[in-house]
Design an enzyme around this catalytic site. Structure first.
Site, PDB file in Angstrom:
ATOM      1  N   GLY A  92      35.075  24.807 -23.969  1.00  0.00           N
ATOM      2  CA  GLY A  92      35.644  23.505 -25.005  1.00  0.00           C
ATOM      3  C   GLY A  92      36.092  23.571 -27.507  1.00  0.00           C
ATOM      4  CG  ASP A 125      33.706  20.172 -34.025  1.00  0.00           C
ATOM      5  OD1 ASP A 125      33.647  21.347 -33.084  1.00  0.00           O
ATOM      6  OD2 ASP A 125      32.628  20.446 -35.331  1.00  0.00           O
ATOM      7  NE  ARG A 176      36.179  35.865 -26.791  1.00  0.00           N
ATOM      8  CZ  ARG A 176      35.250  35.350 -27.126  1.00  0.00           C
ATOM      9  NH1 ARG A 176      34.052  34.867 -27.667  1.00  0.00           N
ATOM     10  NH2 ARG A 176      35.407  34.026 -26.395  1.00  0.00           N
ATOM     11  CG  ASP A 252      27.579  29.625 -20.878  1.00  0.00           C
ATOM     12  OD1 ASP A 252      26.283  29.846 -20.346  1.00  0.00           O
ATOM     13  OD2 ASP A 252      28.083  29.235 -21.710  1.00  0.00           O
ATOM     14  CG  ASN A 253      26.768  32.376 -23.427  1.00  0.00           C
ATOM     15  OD1 ASN A 253      28.125  31.992 -23.915  1.00  0.00           O
ATOM     16  ND2 ASN A 253      26.461  32.417 -24.562  1.00  0.00           N
TER      17      ASN A 253
HETATM   18  P1  AMP Z   1      28.795  28.484 -27.002  1.00  0.00           P
HETATM   19  O1  AMP Z   1      27.154  28.308 -27.072  1.00  0.00           O
HETATM   20  O2  AMP Z   1      29.803  28.958 -27.843  1.00  0.00           O
HETATM   21  O3  AMP Z   1      28.165  29.966 -25.479  1.00  0.00           O
HETATM   22  O4  AMP Z   1      29.057  27.561 -25.620  1.00  0.00           O
HETATM   23  C1  AMP Z   1      28.259  26.525 -24.399  1.00  0.00           C
HETATM   24  C2  AMP Z   1      29.085  25.983 -24.272  1.00  0.00           C
HETATM   25  O5  AMP Z   1      29.791  24.715 -25.433  1.00  0.00           O
HETATM   26  C3  AMP Z   1      30.987  25.925 -23.846  1.00  0.00           C
HETATM   27  O6  AMP Z   1      31.757  25.297 -23.101  1.00  0.00           O
HETATM   28  C4  AMP Z   1      31.551  26.265 -25.465  1.00  0.00           C
HETATM   29  O7  AMP Z   1      32.771  25.662 -25.255  1.00  0.00           O
HETATM   30  C5  AMP Z   1      31.118  24.335 -25.277  1.00  0.00           C
HETATM   31  N1  AMP Z   1      30.916  24.217 -27.041  1.00  0.00           N
HETATM   32  C6  AMP Z   1      30.711  24.781 -28.272  1.00  0.00           C
HETATM   33  N2  AMP Z   1      30.438  24.593 -29.440  1.00  0.00           N
HETATM   34  C7  AMP Z   1      31.467  23.444 -29.340  1.00  0.00           C
HETATM   35  C8  AMP Z   1      32.135  22.775 -30.272  1.00  0.00           C
HETATM   36  N3  AMP Z   1      31.803  23.006 -31.374  1.00  0.00           N
HETATM   37  N4  AMP Z   1      33.662  22.527 -29.649  1.00  0.00           N
HETATM   38  C9  AMP Z   1      33.674  21.883 -28.127  1.00  0.00           C
HETATM   39  N5  AMP Z   1      33.009  22.405 -27.270  1.00  0.00           N
HETATM   40  C10 AMP Z   1      32.309  23.526 -27.714  1.00  0.00           C
HETATM   41 MG    MG Z   2      29.484  30.680 -24.721  1.00  0.00          MG
END
Ligand code: AMP
Ligand code: MG
Length: 486
Positions: A92, A125, A176, A252-253
């Site tokens: 995202g 965003d 990354r 997903d992580n």
């Molecule tokens: P994360 O918490 O970074 O592992 O993200 C979990 C999910 O939310 C993933 O699908 C990310 O791509 C999405 N995501 C996290 N932050 C954002 C952001 N600021 N804008 C769009 N998608 C996000």
């Molecule tokens: Mg993630």
């Protein structure tokens, strides 16, 4: 060394069926500027340190300009977040720019985090904030140099572009570098959305590129799962040994090759507190430090379920049953080494457990206590470490047992100290150290980031000029709340 615009891309993922991703160009940051650059990771890509002086460096890694040969795309995946399946995930706010093959034939994914919106952004965003980019940059490099499989980081680019989190912050990007960006969640998505053909295609791709030794095996899918179980078990053992808490162990992580992946509100233990929760939004402590081994298994169960169309149930269960012994073996061997013990003696397990228990009851520092244990001399009854314990008598009693145990194996103090100092780091990325670097960076001074990166690239060495970085956290830095917003 190659010029920056001559990177050797071979984008194998983008040649897979289009259903696995969406091609999206990055949305460049406005008025980008370089915040941090890591020449060590540049070298992995066959780039010399001078690449950062290329006038387009910042444009490439802020998403303003495309590297020749790249083919940016957002990957689709899903996953279990805090135990609940979320079908709407995917890249995202990050893009796979492409895969670079270096002279040694190693392929490295370049992933630009914070590169703008994609079809999977939901309400987000598409941006990442400077704070979280600095944490990932330093955290991932620190883990790598502790000998723990991890993604790496090439650079951070900052900007004045405002993004709204708990407060307004500045957007940044992080480049990354990893062997792969394929997560458990990729396979969960294909299973739960009923795409068995595509699932098989992707698993075969993973095997071909990341587990090539299994490629010609008739039962390669089962062996692949077994190997993921083994690597994940090993990774969990290494996290526990290092006192690392990931914070958001959603599927997903979790990387399919067993590397530490997606650094959010992670933290290293200061005081040894087994129930430590580093993510202040994790109200129930699902991902508390001492839960990590069982969450690793939970995630592997979710992956097993996703593979149930490819691998027989019995084989999946068999593989899952290797997790606990594998992890325990690696963890107990690691603790044995951390105490500097050789061979096996009756009572070793109790000696280790009682030391950890002593640390917990006295709130003693995890990293520093193990490190200083190496200075124990068998012919000296008192140790300088004693002063770190409130209950000194309990410490003395334990120390007597430890010295007696060392005597049994005829341990040589100097030689043992050398061995112990090679597994017990002197320097770790304490939360407060990262916070100092972030506070300075947010006011325009980026120097502390490079200082910490360099310090942590040699965590086992004595660095007399950096002794203060090994100190215990100051009062303000002991219980920093780390938000999962990033
Ligand atoms: P994360 O918490 O970074 O592992 O993200 C979990 C999910 O939310 C993933 O699908 C990310 O791509 C999405 N995501 C996290 N932050 C954002 C952001 N600021 N804008 C769009 N998608 C996000
Ligand atoms: Mg993630």
């Amino acid at each position: 060394m190659l010029p920056l615009d001559a990177l050797n891309f071979d984008n194998t993922f983008s040649r897979l069926p289009a259903g696995l991703f969406t091609r999206v160009p990055p949305t460049g940051l406005h008025k980008p500027r370089l915040v941090a650059f890591n020449a060590e990771v540049a070298a992995l890509l066959d780039l010399g340190p001078e690449c950062v002086r290329n006038p387009d460096f910042v444009a490439y890694f802020s998403g303003q300009k495309l590297l020749p040969g790249s083919d940016p795309l957002a990957m689709k995946y899903t996953g279990h977040q805090f135990g609940v399946y979320n079908p709407d995930l995917g890249d995202g706010r990050g893009l796979l720019l492409g895969e670079v093959v270096n002279r040694r034939g190693e392929a490295w994914d370049l992933h630009l985090k914070g590169a703008g919106k994609t079809p999977y952004s939901r309400f987000g965003d598409g941006r990442a904030v400077l704070r979280s980019c600095i944490r990932e940059y330093l955290g991932s490099e620190a883990m790598h140099h502790l000998g723990i499989p991890s993604t790496r980081a090439l650079c951070i680019v900052g900007s004045d572009e405002p993004v709204q989190r708990e407060k307004t912050e500045a957007a940044a990007t992080l480049l990354r570098v990893a062997d792969t960006h394929i997560r458990f969640g990729h396979l969960e998505w294909l299973h739960h959305s009923g795409q068995p053909e595509l699932l098989r295609t992707l698993v075969d791709y993973i095997i071909q590129h990341h587990f090539p030794e299994l490629d010609d095996k008739a039962d390669r899918h089962a062996q692949f799962f077994r190997e993921v179980v083994r690597r994940t078990a090993r990774l969990m053992a290494l996290w526990q040994l290092a006192g690392f808490a990931h914070g958001v162990m959603n599927t997903d992580n979790f990387s399919i090759t067993g590397a530490t992946f997606d650094y959010g509100p992670f933290g290293f233990l200061d005081a040894y507190e087994p129930g430590f929760i580093c993510n202040h939004s994790d109200y129930h402590g699902r991902y508390a430090w001492n839960q990590q081994p069982s969450v690793g298994l939970w995630n592997l169960n979710a992956l097993a379920y996703a593979l149930s169309g490819l691998v027989g149930k019995d084989e999946l269960i068999d593989a899952l049953q290797t997790y606990e012994p594998e992890l325990l073996e690696a963890y107990s061997r690691g603790l044995h080494d951390k105490l500097g013990l050789q061979g096996e003696q009756a009572g070793d397990r109790e000696l280790v457990v009682d030391f950890l228990d002593l640390l917990a009851r006295n709130g003693a520092d995890y990293t520093r206590s193990f490190r200083r244990l190496s200075s124990v001399r068998q012919d000296v009854t008192l140790s300088p470490l004693r002063d770190d314990f409130v209950d000194r008598e309990a410490f003395d009693a334990w120390l007597d047992r430890y010295r007696a145990r060392l005597a049994v194996e005829g341990s040589n103090d100097d030689e043992r100290a050398r061995r112990m100092n090679a597994v017990n780091p002197k320097y770790i990325l304490r939360n407060y150290l990262a916070q100092v670097a972030i506070d300075k960076a947010e006011s325009g001074d980026y120097s502390e980031i490079e200082r910490l990166r360099s310090l942590l690239s040699n965590p086992f060495a004595e660095q007399p000029e950096n002794e203060h970085y090994a100190a215990l956290p100051p009062e303000w830095g002991k219980h920093l709340e780390i938000s999962c917003s990033s």
